[in-house]
Scaffold this active site. Structure first.
Site, PDB file in Angstrom:
ATOM      1  N   THR A 194      -6.656   7.219   1.123  1.00 10.02           N
ATOM      2  CA  THR A 194      -7.526   7.603   2.233  1.00 10.02           C
ATOM      3  C   THR A 194      -7.205   8.991   2.760  1.00 10.02           C
ATOM      4  O   THR A 194      -8.084   9.686   3.274  1.00 10.02           O
ATOM      5  CB  THR A 194      -7.387   6.568   3.374  1.00 10.02           C
ATOM      6  OG1 THR A 194      -7.821   5.313   2.868  1.00 10.02           O
ATOM      7  CG2 THR A 194      -8.219   6.923   4.577  1.00 10.02           C
ATOM      8  N   TYR A 216     -16.248   4.282   2.559  1.00 15.55           N
ATOM      9  CA  TYR A 216     -15.809   5.588   2.086  1.00 15.55           C
ATOM     10  C   TYR A 216     -15.148   5.404   0.746  1.00 15.55           C
ATOM     11  O   TYR A 216     -14.868   4.288   0.325  1.00 15.55           O
ATOM     12  CB  TYR A 216     -14.841   6.244   3.073  1.00 15.55           C
ATOM     13  CG  TYR A 216     -13.491   5.573   3.133  1.00 15.55           C
ATOM     14  CD1 TYR A 216     -13.291   4.441   3.904  1.00 15.55           C
ATOM     15  CD2 TYR A 216     -12.421   6.061   2.391  1.00 15.55           C
ATOM     16  CE1 TYR A 216     -12.063   3.807   3.940  1.00 15.55           C
ATOM     17  CE2 TYR A 216     -11.189   5.441   2.434  1.00 15.55           C
ATOM     18  CZ  TYR A 216     -11.018   4.313   3.209  1.00 15.55           C
ATOM     19  OH  TYR A 216      -9.812   3.688   3.241  1.00 15.55           O
ATOM     20  N   THR A 224      -2.524   3.843   1.285  1.00 10.58           N
ATOM     21  CA  THR A 224      -1.598   3.007   2.056  1.00 10.58           C
ATOM     22  C   THR A 224      -1.440   1.602   1.471  1.00 10.58           C
ATOM     23  O   THR A 224      -0.457   0.929   1.762  1.00 10.58           O
ATOM     24  CB  THR A 224      -2.049   2.895   3.526  1.00 10.58           C
ATOM     25  OG1 THR A 224      -3.338   2.285   3.574  1.00 10.58           O
ATOM     26  CG2 THR A 224      -2.080   4.250   4.192  1.00 10.58           C
ATOM     27  N   ASP A 225      -2.401   1.158   0.651  1.00 13.10           N
ATOM     28  CA  ASP A 225      -2.353  -0.244   0.195  1.00 13.10           C
ATOM     29  C   ASP A 225      -1.068  -0.575  -0.563  1.00 13.10           C
ATOM     30  O   ASP A 225      -0.519  -1.667  -0.407  1.00 13.10           O
ATOM     31  CB  ASP A 225      -3.558  -0.560  -0.712  1.00 13.10           C
ATOM     32  CG  ASP A 225      -4.855  -0.688   0.081  1.00 13.10           C
ATOM     33  OD1 ASP A 225      -4.810  -0.627   1.327  1.00 13.10           O
ATOM     34  OD2 ASP A 225      -5.917  -0.857  -0.553  1.00 13.10           O
ATOM     35  N   LYS A 236       3.211  -2.568   5.126  1.00 12.20           N
ATOM     36  CA  LYS A 236       1.864  -2.456   5.691  1.00 12.20           C
ATOM     37  C   LYS A 236       1.534  -3.802   6.328  1.00 12.20           C
ATOM     38  O   LYS A 236       1.570  -4.837   5.653  1.00 12.20           O
ATOM     39  CB  LYS A 236       0.842  -2.111   4.597  1.00 12.20           C
ATOM     40  CG  LYS A 236      -0.542  -1.831   5.182  1.00 12.20           C
ATOM     41  CD  LYS A 236      -1.543  -1.353   4.149  1.00 12.20           C
ATOM     42  CE  LYS A 236      -2.844  -0.958   4.844  1.00 12.20           C
ATOM     43  NZ  LYS A 236      -3.886  -0.516   3.922  1.00 12.20           N
ATOM     44  N   GLU A 269      16.441 -24.784   2.893  1.00 14.66           N
ATOM     45  CA  GLU A 269      15.814 -26.057   2.532  1.00 14.66           C
ATOM     46  C   GLU A 269      15.788 -26.265   1.026  1.00 14.66           C
ATOM     47  O   GLU A 269      15.499 -27.355   0.552  1.00 14.66           O
ATOM     48  CB  GLU A 269      14.383 -26.125   3.085  1.00 14.66           C
ATOM     49  CG  GLU A 269      14.329 -26.298   4.595  1.00 14.66           C
ATOM     50  CD  GLU A 269      12.895 -26.486   5.076  1.00 14.66           C
ATOM     51  OE1 GLU A 269      12.303 -27.544   4.820  1.00 14.66           O
ATOM     52  OE2 GLU A 269      12.372 -25.539   5.703  1.00 14.66           O
TER      53      GLU A 269
HETATM   54  N1  GLU Z   1      -7.345   1.312  -0.692  1.00 16.60           N
HETATM   55  C1  GLU Z   1      -7.095   2.714  -0.662  1.00 16.60           C
HETATM   56  C2  GLU Z   1      -5.681   3.070  -1.043  1.00 16.60           C
HETATM   57  O1  GLU Z   1      -4.741   2.369  -0.799  1.00 16.60           O
HETATM   58  C3  GLU Z   1      -7.426   3.293   0.639  1.00 16.60           C
HETATM   59  C4  GLU Z   1      -6.586   2.725   1.753  1.00 16.60           C
HETATM   60  C5  GLU Z   1      -5.703   3.755   2.379  1.00 16.60           C
HETATM   61  O2  GLU Z   1      -5.261   4.707   1.779  1.00 16.60           O
HETATM   62  O3  GLU Z   1      -5.447   3.531   3.567  1.00 16.60           O
HETATM   63  O4  GLU Z   1      -5.524   4.126  -1.574  1.00 16.60           O
END
Ligand code: GLU
Length: 328
Positions: free
Chosen positions: A14, A27, A93-94, A166, A284
């Site tokens: 992103t 997007y 971020t994923d 995340k 457990e």
């Molecule tokens: N799903 C995309 C990725 O991880 C966009 C999400 C993001 O970067 O926040 O690159």
């Protein structure tokens, strides 16, 4: 003081995303090439010399061995270059926590290596990309960032790769650290470390492998079937991670199937599908008698990376594996 020279390795996400409109919801990640991003960054008045290389232009859900292999060699090259002071990896971020952890386990803790992403595309209202990027430059340029391992900078927090998670799908503040909170706080004009670097001159924990062996994650849920375990082994899985309930629990048939796998020589790590908390030994589940490894503070996706690296390094002894999961 000379102007720091920072190498930017761009992978997409992103932070390089574009919606085509400031107010649209949908997007596409990874649209903006690094040269354009650096042109935008010039307007920030950043006190560093930046050069960039496009490694990939993808959403990080599509990252894998091919990109990691190229990325690792570019980082190693930059770290060996006396003219480069630090490295920034722009990343979706994923899967940022997985890439960061993989690099952290396979790089010596020398020059700063900083992953940075964004939750809002570059052309969205209130885009966080350039601010996060300016923060990352500040961290990568700071002599106090040496010897801390790979870090992730998001939303003014600096997280160690091993702690970064995340936890939100859409909040700008989408990451947190577990079990430790941030190593420090950063803004484009300030930087505060909370403790001295803990890993000065520490060598890499694992050599960069030829490839990563197949390790699958088995997700536990109430009344889930257990035959998936044998299916995964027959598909070639060399190790399994349980995303268990609570402290890495699972229904009895699933635990029995996993124990049989361990007896057959395939390592199994018990992790948790719960977002926070440790998975400890023998709570457990009788790990000592079955031979399971407890993931401790690592979530299933990080446990998978660590198990892949251990298998690639020929480490299969459960006690040795446990000691690697116990390490912070
Ligand atoms: N799903 C995309 C990725 O991880 C966009 C999400 C993001 O970067 O926040 O690159």
């Amino acid at each position: 003081m000379t102007t720091p020279h920072i190498r930017i390795l761009a992978t997409g996400g992103t932070i390089a995303g574009s919606a085509g409109s400031a107010i649209t919801r949908g997007y596409r990640a990874g649209q903006v090439a690094i040269a354009d991003m650096l042109a935008g960054a010039k307007t920030l008045g950043i006190a560093a010399r930046l050069d960039g290389v496009d490694i990939a232009q993808i959403g990080s859900q599509d990252i894998g061995w091919a990109e990691w292999d190229i990325l690792h060699s570019h980082i190693a090259e930059a770290c060996a270059d006396p003219d480069v002071d630090g490295v920034i990896v722009t990343h979706g971020t994923d899967t940022a926590e997985e890439t960061a952890f993989l690099l952290d386990l396979t790089l010596a803790a020398g020059k700063p290596v900083v992953l940075v992403g964004a939750m809002r595309p570059a052309d969205a209202v209130g885009s966080d990309g350039l601010r996060n990027f300016a923060n990352a430059v500040r961290v990568a340029s700071d002599p106090g960032a040496h010897g801390r391992g790979v870090m992730l900078v998001m939303g003014d927090s600096i997280l160690a790769a091993s702690d970064a998670r995340k936890w939100a799908t859409a909040n700008v503040d989408a990451f947190k650290g577990y079990p430790r909170g941030p190593l420090g706080l950063v803004t484009p004009t300030t930087l505060d470390w909370f403790a001295p670097p803990a890993r000065i001159r520490s060598p890499a924990r694992f050599a960069w492998p030829e490839c990563l062996p197949r390790v699958e994650i088995v997700y536990a849920a109430a009344d889930v079937e257990s035959d998936i375990v044998d299916a995964l082994i027959s598909l070639g899985a060399k190790g399994l991670v349980l995303a268990g309930m609570g402290q890495g629990n699972a229904p009895k048939p699933l635990l029995s199937a996993l124990s049989r796998v361990v007896q057959a020589g395939v390592p199994v790590v018990r992790a948790s599908r719960v977002d926070e908390g440790s998975v400890d030994r023998n709570v457990e589940v009788d790990d000592d008698s079955v031979g399971f490894v407890a993931s401790r503070s690592y979530n299933p996706q990080k446990s998978r990376i660590l198990l892949q690296l251990m298998l690639a390094s020929g480490i299969t002894d459960p006690a040795r594996m446990q000691s690697e999961f116990d390490r912070r």
